[in-house]
Structure formats: C-alpha cells, structure tokens
Design an enzyme around this catalytic site. Structure first.
Site, mmCIF file in Angstrom:
data_model
loop_
_atom_site.group_PDB
_atom_site.id
_atom_site.type_symbol
_atom_site.label_atom_id
_atom_site.label_comp_id
_atom_site.label_asym_id
_atom_site.label_seq_id
_atom_site.Cartn_x
_atom_site.Cartn_y
_atom_site.Cartn_z
ATOM 1 N N PRO A 2 -23.573 27.472 -51.942
ATOM 2 C CA PRO A 2 -24.205 26.875 -53.118
ATOM 3 C C PRO A 2 -24.943 27.922 -53.932
ATOM 4 C CG PRO A 2 -25.408 26.316 -51.128
ATOM 5 C CD PRO A 2 -24.128 26.957 -50.692
ATOM 6 N N GLU A 3 -24.846 27.791 -55.243
ATOM 7 C CA GLU A 3 -25.531 28.711 -56.145
ATOM 8 C C GLU A 3 -26.598 27.935 -56.920
ATOM 9 O OE1 GLU A 3 -22.944 31.292 -58.384
ATOM 10 O OE2 GLU A 3 -21.395 31.222 -56.837
ATOM 11 N N LYS A 59 -31.967 30.512 -54.924
ATOM 12 C CA LYS A 59 -31.173 29.556 -54.152
ATOM 13 C C LYS A 59 -32.001 28.863 -53.078
ATOM 14 C CE LYS A 59 -27.065 32.506 -54.653
ATOM 15 N NZ LYS A 59 -26.025 33.255 -53.924
ATOM 16 N N ARG A 271 -15.820 40.567 -52.424
ATOM 17 C CA ARG A 271 -15.805 39.248 -53.079
ATOM 18 C C ARG A 271 -14.669 39.174 -54.090
ATOM 19 N NH1 ARG A 271 -20.771 36.833 -52.506
ATOM 20 N NH2 ARG A 271 -19.564 34.924 -52.795
#
Length: 281
Positions: A2-3, A59, A271
């Site tokens: 989650p961001e 976050k 990434r």
C-alpha cells in the site's frame, strides 16, 4: 505494498469510527510486530487509553491517544506488503494471519498480515526520519530540489527514498514521472528548476486523483476480491471492476495515452519501472 493514497483512504475511514473509543485489551499474537522490540507489554501501555485521532504520516497509520503520565501518546502501524487493518464485531472470530488486535468498547481492531512484514510501535524515530508530506504546503519545488540536487541517484530510485518524499511507492512514482514528462533514468542532480516544479505539481495531481478514486469505492477489507486493488473494491452496486487507473504502471507494450509510443518496462533498484520513451525523454 500500500502507498500513500491507499493508507489515506483507510485513515479517513477509520478515524471517525475510532475516535473516542477506549482500548480495553491488546493482544500481540506475533510479538515481532513491535518495532523496535520492547519488553514492556503493549497491553500495559495501551489498555485503558482512549483514542483521540487517527492520521497518516507517509505510509504510517498514527493513532493518537489521550495523554497519560510516563507513557507514549502515539502508536503507529505500518502495513508492510500485505498487512490489513479493519474493524470487526467484537464477537467475530479472528481471521487468519492476525498479528495483533485491540478490543475496544464497541468493536475489535484487527491487524492481519499474511507475509508478516508489517510493523507497529510507539517509538517515533521512524516517523522523524520521513521526508516531507507531498500533499502539504511545505512540499515545495525548492524543498524537493534541495533533496534531489545532493544526489547522483537515478530520479526514480531517489523518489522511492522515504526520507525524500514520504509515502511515495513504485506505482505512484512511475505515474508521477509520466505526468511530469520526466525520464525515470535522469540523474536527480541534473533537473532544472522548472522540471522540479513540474514534478511537484505532478505528484500532487497523481496522489489526489488516486485518493478521489479510492474514496468512491467500497473497501475490500479482507482482500478476497479479485480486483488486485489494495482495499479498493468494486464501485457500489457494480458487478464490473473499476476502470484502469494508470497511465503507465503495468501497461508495458500498450500505447501511451499522450503520444502513442509503446510503454516500456525496465528494472531499477529491483523494481519494475514503467515509462513512455516518447514523452519522457
């Protein structure tokens, strides 16, 4: 993982439900969730405290508690890669992978995390290390520029650093760079002032758009849906998944919505990085 937008939507949902509730009991089913490790039982620190407010920092989910002598006034939670936090009826059975739960006076707050990378604690050192909040007025081109010019890192890698911008992750860095028309492989210290200003504006637009999107949808608390959206479920009353949200993320080979060139995927710092070679020079 989650961001910022997902955590912001979650916090906006939880805050009105948790305000004023008293913590009756705390159970750590996996003590390693507490960071840094502390021999003081969490139940001793939190039991009897009343929740004043729930807010976000990067976050992190920050639960502000009523003041009490000699004990922390804030407890934070970080969901890691697969953590979920939600309220359920007090008598409901605990879901699989529950790492921690709080019994409140009207419900139970559950922290579930299948992969176990989530963390929580009352030591505020992790929060103090975070960079500026991208949706606050203090996030200016001058401030971001000062954090970029001191590094030779590639722009995409630099923006993933939580000490540079709090809350950005892989998805919204890719989207923000496309929005700003900047290549992810530019060197951070070689951006012009006008480009930094464009990037600040793009980050704000992308995050606000994602928060608006998430705020309109049902929250998929337990993750049983198939939309691959963290917490974001289907539009209320709809049987079809939400429309595609992203300009470049996970759109390798698709035409760019701005110039028509095929979206490319490369790997930076481990990434997957998506960008348009046509309009992100």
């Amino acid at each position: 993982m989650p961001e910022l937008p997902e955590v912001e939507v979650l916090v906006r949902h939880l805050d009105p439900q948790l305000r004023g509730q008293a913590i009756r009991q705390v159970e750590l089913l996996r003590p390693s969730i507490l960071f840094p490790p502390d021999p003081t039982p969490a139940d001793r620190v939190l039991r009897g405290r009343r929740i004043r407010h729930v807010r976000r920092r990067g976050k992190y989910i920050c639960v502000e508690l009523d003041p009490a002598p000699g004990v922390p006034g804030l407890f934070w939670m970080h969901l890691g890669m697969t953590g979920r936090l939600w309220l359920q009826p007090a008598g409901a059975p605990l879901p699989p992978h529950t790492r921690m739960f709080w019994d409140l006076n009207r419900a139970r707050l559950v922290f579930s995390d299948p992969r176990g990378f989530g963390r929580s604690g009352w030591d505020e050192a992790p929060l103090r290390r975070l960079g500026p909040e991208p949706l606050e007025r203090t996030f200016t081109a001058a401030r971001l520029g000062a954090l970029l010019v001191c590094s030779r890192q590639l722009l995409k890698v630099r923006l993933l650093d939580q000490t540079v911008v709090a809350g950005l992750g892989n998805i919204y860095v890719c989207e923000s760079l496309w929005e700003a028309g900047l290549s992810p492989v530019r060197r951070s210290d070689r951006l012009a002032g006008t480009e930094v200003a464009r990037l600040v504006a793009a980050i704000r637009r992308v995050l606000r758009r994602a928060i608006r999107f998430g705020s309109k949808l049902n929250l998929d608390w337990t993750g049983t849906g198939r939309d691959r959206l963290f917490y974001f479920g289907r539009v209320a009353g709809s049987s079809s998944p939400p429309r595609e949200r992203f300009a470049v993320y996970e759109r390798e080979g698709d035409p760019c919505r701005r110039c028509g060139a095929p979206i490319r995927r490369i790997v930076l710092a481990g990434r997957g990085t998506y960008f348009c070679p046509g309009c992100q020079p």
